[in-house]
Design a protein around this motif. Sequence first.
Motif, PDB file in Angstrom:
ATOM      1  N   GLY A   4      42.210  40.772  38.856  1.00 51.84           N
ATOM      2  CA  GLY A   4      43.466  41.339  38.796  1.00 51.84           C
ATOM      3  C   GLY A   4      43.814  41.533  40.531  1.00 51.84           C
ATOM      4  N   CYS A   5      43.528  40.265  41.246  1.00 48.71           N
ATOM      5  CA  CYS A   5      43.633  40.324  42.731  1.00 48.71           C
ATOM      6  C   CYS A   5      44.899  40.392  43.051  1.00 48.71           C
ATOM      7  CB  CYS A   5      42.717  39.023  43.004  1.00 48.71           C
ATOM      8  SG  CYS A   5      43.388  37.504  42.834  1.00 48.71           S
ATOM      9  N   SER A   6      46.019  40.193  42.057  1.00 44.52           N
ATOM     10  CA  SER A   6      47.259  39.896  42.792  1.00 44.52           C
ATOM     11  C   SER A   6      47.362  38.946  43.767  1.00 44.52           C
ATOM     12  CB  SER A   6      47.986  41.327  43.203  1.00 44.52           C
ATOM     13  OG  SER A   6      49.123  41.441  43.480  1.00 44.52           O
ATOM     14  N   GLY A  23      39.024  35.496  42.944  1.00 43.04           N
ATOM     15  CA  GLY A  23      39.732  36.380  42.216  1.00 43.04           C
ATOM     16  C   GLY A  23      40.149  35.703  40.887  1.00 43.04           C
ATOM     17  N   GLU A  25      43.657  36.282  38.445  1.00 37.29           N
ATOM     18  CA  GLU A  25      45.001  36.873  38.295  1.00 37.29           C
ATOM     19  C   GLU A  25      45.701  35.793  37.488  1.00 37.29           C
ATOM     20  OE1 GLU A  25      48.072  38.642  38.296  1.00 37.29           O
ATOM     21  OE2 GLU A  25      46.484  39.365  39.685  1.00 37.29           O
ATOM     22  N   ASN A  27      48.975  36.139  36.972  1.00 35.61           N
ATOM     23  CA  ASN A  27      50.323  35.900  37.345  1.00 35.61           C
ATOM     24  C   ASN A  27      50.515  34.799  38.296  1.00 35.61           C
ATOM     25  OD1 ASN A  27      52.504  36.432  39.642  1.00 35.61           O
ATOM     26  ND2 ASN A  27      53.292  37.653  37.973  1.00 35.61           N
ATOM     27  N   ALA A  30      51.540  35.221  42.148  1.00 33.94           N
ATOM     28  CA  ALA A  30      50.837  36.002  43.166  1.00 33.94           C
ATOM     29  C   ALA A  30      49.493  35.163  43.252  1.00 33.94           C
ATOM     30  CB  ALA A  30      50.409  37.246  42.088  1.00 33.94           C
ATOM     31  N   ALA A  31      49.112  34.399  42.369  1.00 33.31           N
ATOM     32  CA  ALA A  31      47.831  33.788  42.515  1.00 33.31           C
ATOM     33  C   ALA A  31      47.942  32.607  43.542  1.00 33.31           C
ATOM     34  CB  ALA A  31      47.256  33.170  41.062  1.00 33.31           C
ATOM     35  N   VAL A  42      41.095  31.446  43.397  1.00 30.07           N
ATOM     36  CA  VAL A  42      41.705  32.219  42.382  1.00 30.07           C
ATOM     37  C   VAL A  42      41.924  31.680  40.972  1.00 30.07           C
ATOM     38  CG1 VAL A  42      43.823  33.829  41.369  1.00 30.07           C
ATOM     39  CG2 VAL A  42      43.173  33.700  43.851  1.00 30.07           C
ATOM     40  N   ARG A  44      43.104  31.415  37.026  1.00 35.32           N
ATOM     41  CA  ARG A  44      44.052  32.029  36.174  1.00 35.32           C
ATOM     42  C   ARG A  44      43.620  32.266  34.700  1.00 35.32           C
ATOM     43  NH1 ARG A  44      45.096  29.469  41.057  1.00 35.32           N
ATOM     44  NH2 ARG A  44      47.394  29.230  41.269  1.00 35.32           N
ATOM     45  N   VAL A  65      43.534  48.318  37.332  1.00 38.04           N
ATOM     46  CA  VAL A  65      43.331  47.309  36.108  1.00 38.04           C
ATOM     47  C   VAL A  65      42.836  47.819  35.130  1.00 38.04           C
ATOM     48  CG1 VAL A  65      42.183  45.154  35.584  1.00 38.04           C
ATOM     49  CG2 VAL A  65      43.032  45.323  37.681  1.00 38.04           C
TER      50      VAL A  65
END
Length: 205
Positions: A4-6, A23, A25, A27, A30-31, A42, A44, A65
């Motif tokens: 959930g690294c935003s 990460g 993520e 979203n 954000a990723a 990142v 997904r 999270v």
Amino acid sequence: LDIGCSVGQFLHMGKERGYEVMGLELNEPAARYAEENYGVKVKRKLLDECGFADNSFDIISMWGVIEHLPKPVDVISEVYRILKPGGVYIGICPNVQSLVCMALHEKSRTFTGRLHLSYFSDKTLRYLFDKVGFSNENIKIETCYTGKDSLLNYFQFLDPFGDEEYSYLPEKFWEYLKDEKNQKYLEDKMNELGIGLKLIFTAKK
């Protein structure tokens, strides 16, 4: 691994300190921001979709999270599996036994229904970590923040989440709070007693 690294700020901090970072993520904006601005990788995907090998990571983090997980035991079991021996799991989540929750009840933002599916106190968080394999002597849980502004507003029959207001407090109490040292003392005492707004935790494998 930051789950959930935003937008990737914590990954960026790790990268600057010499860590190889990754990460997770869901979203997309954000990723993409994390990748384009911090040059970090990142995925997904959800954690159970990644298929990481046993003992893959030195540090696994979840900032805000764990309270969103419908099956926290399953997810934290996976965290434990992929964490290296001696590695640490770190994060932060709402404290269901915070003074804010105990005073505001359903008015607390912890209970607004915004996808908070699991609620934790120091005791239940320790129970969860113990259940998946972390030993109690390697678990450290403290509280941070206090929600002082929400409490003070609520004590004055005002919107707990509006601008911080002091006008309707008893005069002696207001005089006491004008001194920043007194405010700090109260906030430090709340965290010492474990009734701060958030639980911040580390669990070492």
